[in-house]
Write a protein that holds these residues in place. Structure first.
Motif, mmCIF file in Angstrom:
data_model
loop_
_atom_site.group_PDB
_atom_site.id
_atom_site.type_symbol
_atom_site.label_atom_id
_atom_site.label_comp_id
_atom_site.label_asym_id
_atom_site.label_seq_id
_atom_site.Cartn_x
_atom_site.Cartn_y
_atom_site.Cartn_z
ATOM 1 N N SER A 287 -6.551 -4.681 -4.733
ATOM 2 C CA SER A 287 -5.594 -3.653 -4.285
ATOM 3 C C SER A 287 -6.080 -2.271 -4.695
ATOM 4 C CB SER A 287 -4.211 -3.923 -4.887
ATOM 5 O OG SER A 287 -3.751 -5.183 -4.478
ATOM 6 N N ARG A 288 -6.580 -2.186 -5.930
ATOM 7 C CA ARG A 288 -7.079 -0.891 -6.428
ATOM 8 C C ARG A 288 -8.298 -0.432 -5.615
ATOM 9 N NH1 ARG A 288 -5.516 2.517 -10.887
ATOM 10 N NH2 ARG A 288 -6.419 4.416 -10.033
ATOM 11 N N ASN B 135 -7.095 0.863 -2.399
ATOM 12 C CA ASN B 135 -6.507 2.188 -2.590
ATOM 13 C C ASN B 135 -7.583 3.262 -2.718
ATOM 14 O OD1 ASN B 135 -5.552 4.280 -4.916
ATOM 15 N ND2 ASN B 135 -3.899 3.832 -3.479
ATOM 16 N N LEU C 196 0.915 11.277 1.180
ATOM 17 C CA LEU C 196 0.387 11.237 -0.199
ATOM 18 C C LEU C 196 0.577 9.882 -0.887
ATOM 19 C CD1 LEU C 196 1.499 14.774 -1.396
ATOM 20 C CD2 LEU C 196 -0.831 14.025 -0.918
ATOM 21 N N LEU C 197 1.115 8.910 -0.141
ATOM 22 C CA LEU C 197 1.423 7.606 -0.725
ATOM 23 C C LEU C 197 0.259 6.964 -1.499
ATOM 24 C CD1 LEU C 197 3.750 5.566 -0.950
ATOM 25 C CD2 LEU C 197 2.898 4.500 1.135
ATOM 26 N N PRO C 198 -0.983 7.009 -0.980
ATOM 27 C CA PRO C 198 -2.084 6.396 -1.742
ATOM 28 C C PRO C 198 -2.257 7.023 -3.135
ATOM 29 C CG PRO C 198 -2.753 6.795 0.519
ATOM 30 C CD PRO C 198 -1.435 7.474 0.336
ATOM 31 N N PHE C 199 -1.917 8.301 -3.265
ATOM 32 C CA PHE C 199 -1.967 8.948 -4.594
ATOM 33 C C PHE C 199 -0.774 8.510 -5.434
ATOM 34 C CE2 PHE C 199 -4.535 11.809 -2.005
ATOM 35 C CZ PHE C 199 -5.592 12.109 -2.844
ATOM 36 N N THR C 200 0.408 8.518 -4.805
ATOM 37 C CA THR C 200 1.648 8.215 -5.522
ATOM 38 C C THR C 200 1.632 6.809 -6.117
ATOM 39 O OG1 THR C 200 2.770 9.572 -3.876
ATOM 40 C CG2 THR C 200 4.169 8.248 -5.300
ATOM 41 N N LEU C 201 1.047 5.867 -5.376
ATOM 42 C CA LEU C 201 1.067 4.474 -5.825
ATOM 43 C C LEU C 201 0.478 4.303 -7.218
ATOM 44 C CD1 LEU C 201 0.107 2.300 -2.720
ATOM 45 C CD2 LEU C 201 2.205 2.197 -4.051
ATOM 46 N N TYR C 202 -0.528 5.087 -7.521
ATOM 47 C CA TYR C 202 -1.153 4.986 -8.843
ATOM 48 C C TYR C 202 -0.939 6.256 -9.662
ATOM 49 C CZ TYR C 202 -2.983 0.566 -7.302
ATOM 50 O OH TYR C 202 -3.074 -0.731 -6.859
ATOM 51 N N ARG C 203 0.136 6.956 -9.318
ATOM 52 C CA ARG C 203 0.564 8.150 -10.056
ATOM 53 C C ARG C 203 -0.574 9.145 -10.263
ATOM 54 N NH1 ARG C 203 5.643 7.702 -12.001
ATOM 55 N NH2 ARG C 203 6.576 5.637 -11.830
ATOM 56 N N GLN C 204 -1.333 9.356 -9.158
ATOM 57 C CA GLN C 204 -2.438 10.308 -9.232
ATOM 58 C C GLN C 204 -1.987 11.657 -8.659
ATOM 59 O OE1 GLN C 204 -4.838 7.918 -6.730
ATOM 60 N NE2 GLN C 204 -6.004 6.998 -8.407
ATOM 61 N N ASP C 205 -2.516 12.715 -9.212
ATOM 62 C CA ASP C 205 -2.226 14.055 -8.686
ATOM 63 C C ASP C 205 -3.255 14.419 -7.618
ATOM 64 O OD1 ASP C 205 0.005 14.615 -10.242
ATOM 65 O OD2 ASP C 205 -1.278 15.010 -11.980
#
Lengths: 224, 401
Positions: free
Chosen positions: A82-83, A86, A109-118
């Protein structure tokens, strides 16, 4: 990143049809090359989407391997795979695919949000601009037309500048102008180094293709 | 633009109706447990308080009083009413074998007419021999009660130092008692000398039905403890056989009626809680299942964007825990708000002693109900979380779901 399908097959059990096993994809070995826009054409039910989903790590082949560079992706744990998806893959699914509680920008921005990335906002705005929906940045998906939703999912797939882009009928709900726009975007992504595979019924898609494949009854043929 | 970092929170906010239903269900579960537990605990505290107030093994009352249905409420709970027997009968009773401590009590109901400030039950006790009321009063008042000093129940609207009038006699409020959850909270306590004066005043005003009563030679009831040589039951039987014009009761037997009523109420509450929970659990299971089913495509999109199966389950669980906790906390607070301020009304409706715990003690069932309810929400959601973590993403993305 090179993506190779090595002797992959996909079979389904279909008891109701009299015969138990149905081969959606017959033994196939092929490489989705980086730097190229590969167009996969074929009739409905020929196995195109099944092949694409296997390449995306979303559907395990019945046999064979999908190899990203030197890594057999189905030997990874679900978390690792999964990672990997992503980080390196942008998937544009069939139909409308939005999270309806998130705004257009949040969906992109969902691909960023999923792993709490800015980050990603600048690229997201750039994509929304190119796709002609920048003015809808704060709109909610229920306010959008089918074509606009489609463009949101395209922006979401491209926002992380993935090394592999897998698009399933990305222009299905779009007019000619937007179809051309999307193919230009995919072509640009390919020329910037991504391996791009798009499944399409679109006439004229061949014009954008660096490589052209055709699928018929689960058998993949490399045309160009 | 503010950027969302928590998909579960946005899902909750994005579907206000669905979220409200889940919150209300969780609140209902928590409310039933919190309110139910508070009611049962309050009834239990009321009974304990009643037992502590009685503090005697045996109670002896005039035979004619024992034939009235209301007499138990008068002696047990402080309801208004009065009866008397000749003091010589007390001497006969206390002279029986096995009788240890004994002390008389005197009852008088004040009137609602102009002679009295408030209509209440006035209970007199003998400070020299009393072993039931004095220990309780001592918790609120350490001094000696003088003539015309009274100690008032917690619910009476008067304060220490106030003067209240009974049958034209002014009495000074010396202390206010702790709450008991019984009619004792609206009763007035005083020593034997004072109540005899008040009885006399009621007779002088012609407001006492015992017209020929001699207050100096009368008592209302006698409380007895065994000296250990005989059981309370043996003392009761002995008195009932050998002393005429009185009736003896084991106080435990008198309370057993209340105790069995309490047990009945507890059972009913238990069944109601179980029914609400069963129904709630089924509705929660359905609600989460429907909520997840209608968003299968969204979960498939999350998966395509790189969410692991665990992350999908985590989104469902986070939604359940957030809505569950919010609802459970609201339900518990509602439970406390529904029970504590209305304890008197509940006591009257149930006809049982009802002593609500203080806020700190009420917090225990409240926290317990919050945790239980939130856990049940999480459990109900877990079924959907497991299902969604196993979705065939490719199938759903193809639109064949």
């Amino acid at each position: 990143m090179s993506v190779t399908a090595e002797n992959i097959t996909k079979e389904y059990i279909r008891e109701s049809k009299g015969t138990n096993r149905f081969a959606a994809v017959r033994e196939t070995t092929v490489t989705i090359e980086s730097g190229k826009l590969t167009v996969l054409k074929g009739r409905s039910g020929s196995g195109k989407s099944t092949f694409l989903n296997m390449a995306a790590g979303l559907s395990r082949p019945t046999s064979g391997r999908i190899v990203y560079d030197d890594r057999d992706i189905y030997s990874l744990s679900d978390r690792e795979l999964s990672r990997l998806r992503n980080e390196y893959t942008g998937v544009i699914p069939q139909g409308q695919s939005a999270i309806f509680s998130l705004s257009v920008m949040e969906n992109v921005l969902l691909p960023f949000t999923l792993y709490r990335q800015d980050g990603g906002e600048q690229k997201a705005r750039e994509l929304l601009e190119k796709l002609g929906i920048a003015h809808l940045e704060n709109a909610m998906p229920r306010e959008l037309s089918g074509g606009e939703l489609r463009r949101v999912s395209i922006a979401r797939a491209l926002v992380k500048k993935p090394a592999l882009i897998l698009a399933d009928e990305p222009t299905a709900d779009l007019d000619d102008e937007n179809t051309e726009l999307v193919f230009d975007l995919l072509k640009t992504a390919a020329h910037e180094g991504a391996a791009v595979l798009t499944v399409t019924h679109e006439n004229g898609a061949e014009d954008y293709a660096d490589a052209l494949w055709r699928m018929d009854s689960g058998t993949l043929e490399v045309i160009k | 633009m503010k950027r969302s970092k928590n998909i579960a929170v946005r899902n909750i906010a994005g579907k206000p109706l669905r979220s409200a239903v889940l919150v209300i269900l969780a609140a209902l579960l928590s409310l039933t447990v919190c309110a139910g537990t508070l009611i049962v605990r309050s009834l239990r505290s009321g009974l304990d308080s009643l037992e502590a107030r009685l503090g005697a093994d045996v109670m002896v009352v005039p035979k004619e009083a024992s034939q009235k249905q209301s007499f138990e409420n008068i002696v047990l709970q402080g309801s208004t009413g009065y009866f008397y027997m000749d003091k010589s009968l007390m001497d006969k009773v206390t002279g029986r074998d096995g009788v240890g401590k004994s002390s008389p009590q005197f009852f008088l109901a004040s009137a609602s007419a102009g002679c009295c400030s408030i209509p209440v039950q006035i209970i007199g006790f003998d400070p020299d021999t009393d072993f039931t009321i004095t220990p309780w009063i001592k918790r609120s008042y350490g001094g000696e009660l003088g003539l015309f000093d009274v100690v008032i129940g917690n619910d009476l609207n008067a304060f220490v130092g106030d003067s209240i009038k009974f049958y034209g006699v002014d009495c000074r409020v010396a202390a206010k008692l702790d709450k008991t959850g019984t009619n004792f909270d609206t009763a007035v306590f005083t020593n034997a000398d004072t109540i005899k004066q008040l009885i006399r005043a009621s007779l002088d005003l012609g407001m006492n039905s015992f017209e020929s009563l001699d207050p100096d030679n009368s008592v209302s009831c006698v409380l007895i403890n065994s000296d250990g040589t005989r059981s309370p039951e043996e003392i009761v039987n002995d008195i009932n056989v050998h002393v005429k014009k009185v009736r003896a009761f084991r106080t435990g037997d008198m309370i057993s009626g209340i105790s069995s009523s309490l047990s009945g109420v507890s059972d009913v509450i238990g069944v109601m809680i179980a029914a609400v929970w069963l129904l709630g659990l089924v509705i929660l299971l359905l609600a989460f299942t429907m909520s997840v089913n209608e968003r299968k495509k969204e979960f498939a999109v999350l998966r395509a964007a790189g969410a692991s199966r665990g992350k999908l389950a985590s989104v469902v669980m986070q939604e359940a825990v957030i809505t569950g906790l919010a609802g459970s906390i609201a339900g518990a607070l509602l439970g406390i708000a529904a029970i504590v301020p209305f304890s008197k009304a509940i006591e009257n409706a149930l006809g049982l002693p009802f002593l609500t715990p203080d806020i700190a003690s009420a917090a225990v069932p409240a926290v317990m109900s919050v945790l239980l309810s939130a856990a049940v929400c999480a459990l109900a959601a877990a079924v959907s979380a497991v299902r969604i973590s196993r979705i065939d993403t490719a199938l759903i993305l193809r639109g064949d779901n």
